[in-house]
Design an enzyme around this catalytic site. Structure first.
Site, PDB file in Angstrom:
ATOM      1  N   GLU A 232     -32.410 -34.329 -14.044  1.00 14.40           N
ATOM      2  CA  GLU A 232     -31.665 -35.501 -13.556  1.00 14.40           C
ATOM      3  C   GLU A 232     -30.227 -35.107 -13.182  1.00 14.40           C
ATOM      4  O   GLU A 232     -29.684 -35.604 -12.195  1.00 14.40           O
ATOM      5  CB  GLU A 232     -31.709 -36.605 -14.617  1.00 14.40           C
TER       6      GLU A 232
ATOM      7  N   GLU B 137     -40.253 -36.110 -20.412  1.00 15.25           N
ATOM      8  CA  GLU B 137     -39.923 -37.220 -21.317  1.00 15.25           C
ATOM      9  C   GLU B 137     -41.176 -37.950 -21.812  1.00 15.25           C
ATOM     10  O   GLU B 137     -41.231 -38.393 -22.959  1.00 15.25           O
ATOM     11  CB  GLU B 137     -39.011 -38.223 -20.600  1.00 15.25           C
TER      12      GLU B 137
HETATM   13  N1  T1G Z   1     -32.957 -31.046 -27.610  1.00 13.68           N
HETATM   14  C1  T1G Z   1     -32.690 -30.469 -28.815  1.00 13.68           C
HETATM   15  N2  T1G Z   1     -33.235 -29.280 -29.248  1.00 13.68           N
HETATM   16  C2  T1G Z   1     -34.063 -28.675 -28.401  1.00 13.68           C
HETATM   17  C3  T1G Z   1     -34.402 -29.215 -27.127  1.00 13.68           C
HETATM   18  C4  T1G Z   1     -33.795 -30.446 -26.736  1.00 13.68           C
HETATM   19  N3  T1G Z   1     -34.041 -31.026 -25.560  1.00 13.68           N
HETATM   20  N4  T1G Z   1     -35.263 -28.369 -26.535  1.00 13.68           N
HETATM   21  C5  T1G Z   1     -35.451 -27.343 -27.393  1.00 13.68           C
HETATM   22  N5  T1G Z   1     -34.746 -27.512 -28.506  1.00 13.68           N
HETATM   23  C6  T1G Z   1     -34.674 -26.607 -29.658  1.00 13.68           C
HETATM   24  C7  T1G Z   1     -36.013 -26.466 -30.377  1.00 13.68           C
HETATM   25  O1  T1G Z   1     -36.183 -27.453 -31.338  1.00 13.68           O
HETATM   26  C8  T1G Z   1     -35.898 -25.077 -30.988  1.00 13.68           C
HETATM   27  O2  T1G Z   1     -35.127 -25.194 -32.164  1.00 13.68           O
HETATM   28  C9  T1G Z   1     -35.084 -24.313 -29.960  1.00 13.68           C
HETATM   29  O3  T1G Z   1     -34.414 -25.314 -29.167  1.00 13.68           O
HETATM   30  C10 T1G Z   1     -35.928 -23.473 -29.038  1.00 13.68           C
HETATM   31  O4  T1G Z   1     -36.952 -24.283 -28.508  1.00 13.68           O
HETATM   32  C11 T1G Z   1     -32.389 -39.016 -20.466  1.00 13.68           C
HETATM   33  C12 T1G Z   1     -34.227 -38.749 -22.501  1.00 13.68           C
HETATM   34  C13 T1G Z   1     -36.968 -25.757 -23.179  1.00 13.68           C
HETATM   35  C14 T1G Z   1     -39.278 -25.176 -22.639  1.00 13.68           C
HETATM   36  O5  T1G Z   1     -38.501 -32.461 -23.501  1.00 13.68           O
HETATM   37  O6  T1G Z   1     -39.819 -28.036 -23.803  1.00 13.68           O
HETATM   38  O7  T1G Z   1     -33.971 -35.507 -21.272  1.00 13.68           O
HETATM   39  O8  T1G Z   1     -36.868 -24.551 -33.800  1.00 13.68           O
HETATM   40  O9  T1G Z   1     -38.894 -23.105 -29.583  1.00 13.68           O
HETATM   41  O10 T1G Z   1     -40.532 -22.034 -26.494  1.00 13.68           O
HETATM   42  O11 T1G Z   1     -34.206 -38.459 -19.236  1.00 13.68           O
HETATM   43  O12 T1G Z   1     -37.914 -26.127 -25.927  1.00 13.68           O
HETATM   44  O13 T1G Z   1     -35.219 -22.874 -32.973  1.00 13.68           O
HETATM   45  O14 T1G Z   1     -34.468 -24.770 -34.467  1.00 13.68           O
HETATM   46  O15 T1G Z   1     -39.250 -24.820 -27.801  1.00 13.68           O
HETATM   47  O16 T1G Z   1     -38.464 -21.093 -25.352  1.00 13.68           O
HETATM   48  C15 T1G Z   1     -36.467 -33.727 -22.209  1.00 13.68           C
HETATM   49  C16 T1G Z   1     -37.898 -29.892 -24.607  1.00 13.68           C
HETATM   50  C17 T1G Z   1     -35.639 -34.327 -23.285  1.00 13.68           C
HETATM   51  C18 T1G Z   1     -37.652 -30.265 -23.205  1.00 13.68           C
HETATM   52  C19 T1G Z   1     -37.992 -23.861 -24.355  1.00 13.68           C
HETATM   53  N6  T1G Z   1     -36.582 -32.293 -22.419  1.00 13.68           N
HETATM   54  N7  T1G Z   1     -37.835 -28.456 -24.828  1.00 13.68           N
HETATM   55  O17 T1G Z   1     -39.163 -23.475 -25.015  1.00 13.68           O
HETATM   56  O18 T1G Z   1     -38.195 -22.612 -27.235  1.00 13.68           O
HETATM   57  S1  T1G Z   1     -35.590 -36.090 -23.137  1.00 13.68           S
HETATM   58  C20 T1G Z   1     -37.618 -31.776 -23.064  1.00 13.68           C
HETATM   59  C21 T1G Z   1     -38.851 -27.658 -24.424  1.00 13.68           C
HETATM   60  C22 T1G Z   1     -34.531 -36.380 -21.826  1.00 13.68           C
HETATM   61  C23 T1G Z   1     -33.456 -38.001 -20.286  1.00 13.68           C
HETATM   62  C24 T1G Z   1     -34.378 -37.820 -21.425  1.00 13.68           C
HETATM   63  C25 T1G Z   1     -38.756 -26.220 -24.826  1.00 13.68           C
HETATM   64  C26 T1G Z   1     -38.215 -25.285 -23.723  1.00 13.68           C
HETATM   65  P1  T1G Z   1     -35.455 -24.294 -33.415  1.00 13.68           P
HETATM   66  P2  T1G Z   1     -38.442 -23.735 -28.322  1.00 13.68           P
HETATM   67  P3  T1G Z   1     -39.143 -22.193 -26.017  1.00 13.68           P
END
Ligand code: T1G
Length: 693
Positions: free
Chosen positions: A113, A133
């Site tokens: 976004e 999301e």
């Molecule tokens: N927020 C907080 N922590 C996050 C995070 C996030 N978005 N994404 C990953 N982490 C932490 C995760 O918990 C882990 O922590 C570490 O980072 C590594 O992640 C308004 C409302 C990016 C593809 O859904 O899909 O935006 O365990 O083990 O395999 O519209 O992380 O080490 O303590 O998964 O290399 C939308 C979520 C949010 C993406 C990387 N975004 N993340 O994968 O590492 S909602 C997502 C992922 C939003 C808006 C809305 C994956 C990754 P720890 P990992 P990875």
């Protein structure tokens, strides 16, 4: 021309000037989540660009593994901190100077976004773009549902928002989301691009684009999409909200569309499904962590894998390693079985290629890594050997005895047993520390769950290696202790026992299965039995009829594979209730003097799902599972528990543990003698505590 560093800052956002281009850089490891400090930093940096007359264009980029991977999920459910992401994106879009997003890694959710708020987007070919999301029970809440269709078209926006699956950079370029694909030094390319466009006016604002909407807006597009995905979206709230939000882009001007988006977003955010799916996001990541592992534990190298048994499981297990580029030596007793097994592997690969999931070259590459053999000695130089032979302790011990004699020192010896005692297998050889359970789920090349069973003697580096190799072959590994059925199958047993007793007492297979399917399970206990095979674990003596299952097996009703089991099946394998089975059940009830009565849905839930929670609590109190969330990961990835309910333990917390205990107490007499309460469940219910938070 050197970059001029601006003032040092503790913000995760820094800026530097390259000529008349301001580079805004985010450094918020591990994934540049758009937390409060990042949001504020972006707003401040745009203000800085606006205020500096020497700046004619802006680049937004991220350090580390990825571009912004979305909003900071750890902030959800906490009091919101300004600035809000939607206003940050608006600030970027309303900048009077062109803003170029430089994308690498995964531009996800709020990250995409932000990029959509920029006037231009460039990316490296390996980048991924997505709006996941919906996998958190939400929808894009910072203008994504209104800007994405205006840039990439309705169909693409629907697909991305409602499925949450990312697209590749090339696909992004083809649909207009990415303006240029660049190789090499991304930020340099972005600065050059910014130079190219610095004079172009008006600035291309995604929120003002209309052409892509005009091309594709029609109610039919949405109805067809709903119909095509009805099965996949069953039970989930968020996908329909995504479809609705994207549809609004067709019906209303942008300013009104984002108001509708916000309304839908807040409805989802305040719902139980979003909480469950966000809980599960972190549960899945926590499952990877091994409690009590000595800090300096190093994994053993795994460059070559051996698999014993080329049956359905052995073949599926092998495919995971081949697909990850790891050579596999697969051993069978006879050439016919070996050919059948390797033939099935090729057939499965070709089926994936036919669906466009693999190229023909990838199929050949994987199959070239396979070495089929009848010679057990060929396993001698394997780093990891996984046994997938017949589920019998004597057979397992015989195989491990042979492995003990031929496997090289340091080789990890794993068993794919789904029930048997890993400690007993380990104790039968001279190197119990090298033994671990690696319990794959059928079909092993598809199911994501891997129960890694830690034996009493399993060495820390063996456990760590099994967990890491599990992740490498794209499984979700979960540590389980040694007990009958480990985590998943152990919790399945009380459910199956009570489901069968309920049949005798008056319920029907279709009634019990319907309750489970409506609850969100892919199928109920009896549909599952028919799919897996009613004859699994059967003593094979048609004259010995001790229960309903024996009675069915004795008359060849082994399930779908026989066209009849608890249900009758037509040529398309569609189930229908069976009067034959109903008669068998009633006869059995009579023979056992079981009085038949009307069974309520509530009783079915209490006796088949509450008992699972109780068994989960026992698994926790015995230390068979490291944490309650691991149990939830096992059931979501191994047994199709609906992720929008978080898993059995999270769900129990939402129901309330005292409600669970009351329900079990109501049914206790009927569940004896098999049933007994978990002390942990009683204690937590008594104290008003929860399992998962
Ligand atoms: N927020 C907080 N922590 C996050 C995070 C996030 N978005 N994404 C990953 N982490 C932490 C995760 O918990 C882990 O922590 C570490 O980072 C590594 O992640 C308004 C409302 C990016 C593809 O859904 O899909 O935006 O365990 O083990 O395999 O519209 O992380 O080490 O303590 O998964 O290399 C939308 C979520 C949010 C993406 C990387 N975004 N993340 O994968 O590492 S909602 C997502 C992922 C939003 C808006 C809305 C994956 C990754 P720890 P990992 P990875």
């Amino acid at each position: 021309m050197e970059d001029v560093m601006d003032k040092p800052t503790t913000s995760p956002i820094s800026t530097r000037k390259h000529g008349d281009v301001l580079i805004i850089l985010s450094n918020n490891p591990p994934v540049n989540a758009l937390g409060a400090a990042v949001r504020q930093g972006l707003v401040d940096a745009i203000a800085e660009a606006e205020a500096d007359s020497g700046v004619h264009a802006v680049v937004i980029a991220c350090e580390g593994q990825t571009f912004f991977a979305g909003a900071d999920i750890t902030e959800f459910g906490k009091p919101p901190v300004m600035p809000w992401l939607p206003s940050v994106v608006d600030t970027i879009e309303n900048c009077s100077k062109p803003v170029v997003a430089a994308i690498h890694g995964t531009a996800l959710g709020g990250g995409l976004e932000v990029a959509l708020g920029c006037h231009y987007r460039i990316a490296v070919p390996s980048a991924k773009l997505g709006t996941p999301e919906v996998k958190l029970g939400l929808l894009p809440g910072a203008g994504g549902t209104q800007r994405l269709p205006r840039i990439a078209g309705i169909k693409k926006a629907l697909e991305m928002c409602a499925t949450g699956n990312p697209i590749g950079a090339q696909d992004g370029f083809d649909c207009g989301l990415i303006d240029r694909l660049v190789d090499g030094e991304l930020i340099q390319h972005a600065v050059a691009y910014a130079e190219e466009v610095r004079g172009i006016r008006p600035l291309p604002k995604s929120s003002e684009r209309q052409d892509r909407l005009d091309e594709e807006c029609s109610p039919a597009v949405f109805d067809e999409f709903r119909k095509a995905n009805a099965r996949k979206f069953r039970g989930f709230d968020a996908p329909e909200a995504c479809i609705r939000a994207v549809q609004v882009a067709c019906e209303k001007p942008y300013a009104e569309g984002v108001i509708e988006e916000r309304k839908l977003f807040m409805e989802l955010m305040s719902g139980t499904q979003a909480r469950a799916q966000q809980y599960f996001f972190f549960a899945e990541r926590k499952a990877n962590k091994i409690e009590g592992l000595p800090e300096n534990t190093e994994p053993r190298p795994v460059r070559k894998v051996g698999v014993i048994g080329a049956g359905t499981m052995g073949g599926g297990i092998s495919m995971n390693f081949l697909s990850a580029g790891i050579p596999v030596t697969i051993v069978e007793m006879g050439s016919e079985a070996l050919e059948r097994g390797t033939g099935l592997m090729r057939k499965n690969y070709e089926a994936s290629a036919a669906k466009g999931k693999l190229t023909a070259e990838q199929v050949e590459k994987a199959m070239r890594l396979l070495s089929p053999t009848l010679d057990f000695q060929a396993l001698a130089d394997c780093d990891l050997i996984i046994e997938a032979v017949y589920e019998n302790m004597d057979v397992k011990k015989e195989v491990f005895g042979k492995l003990d004699r031929i496997a090289k020192p340091g080789a990890i010896l794993a068993s794919n047993t789904s029930y048997l005692n890993i400690n007993e297998i380990a104790a039968s050889i001279s190197r119990p520390g090298d033994v671990v359970g690696m319990h794959f789920f059928s079909p092993a090349n598809v199911m994501k769950l891997l129960e890694v069973v830690r034996g009493d003697k399993t060495a820390p580096d063996v456990l760590l290696t099994a967990m890491q190799i599990g992740k490498k072959i794209r499984k979700v590994p979960v540590v389980a202790g040694v007990c009958h059925g480990f985590i998943g199958n152990r919790m399945l047993m009380p459910r199956q026992i009570e489901a069968t007793k309920l049949l005798l007492e008056g319920a029907t297979p279709e009634q019990i299965d319907r309750v489970h399917v409506e609850f969100g399970m892919p199928m109920g206990p009896f549909q599952m039995a028919d799919l897996a095979g009613v004859d699994i674990g059967w003593h094979r003596d048609p004259n010995r009829i001790e229960n309903i299952r024996d009675a069915l097996c004795a008359i060849d009703r082994w399930g779908q594979k026989k066209g009849a089991g608890f249900y009758d099946y037509d040529e398309k394998r569609r189930p229908s209730p069976s009067p034959v089975v109903q008669q068998i059940i009633e006869d059995f009830a009579k023979k056992q003097g079981v009085e038949r009565r009307v069974i309520t849905e509530e009783e079915i839930i209490e006796r088949t799902l509450y008992t699972m929670v109780n068994e989960g609590a026992k698994i926790l109190e015995e230390g068979i599972a490291q944490r309650a969330s691991d149990i939830d990961v096992v059931w979501v990835y191994g047994y199709g528990w609906p992720v929008y309910r978080g898993g059995p333990m999270f769900w129990a917390d939402t129901v309330g543990l005292s409600m669970i205990v009351d329900g079990l107490k109501r049914q206790e007499a009927r569940m004896k003698p098999e049933f007994s309460f978990s002390k942990l469940l009683l204690e937590k219910a008594d104290k008003g505590e929860k399992f998962t938070r």
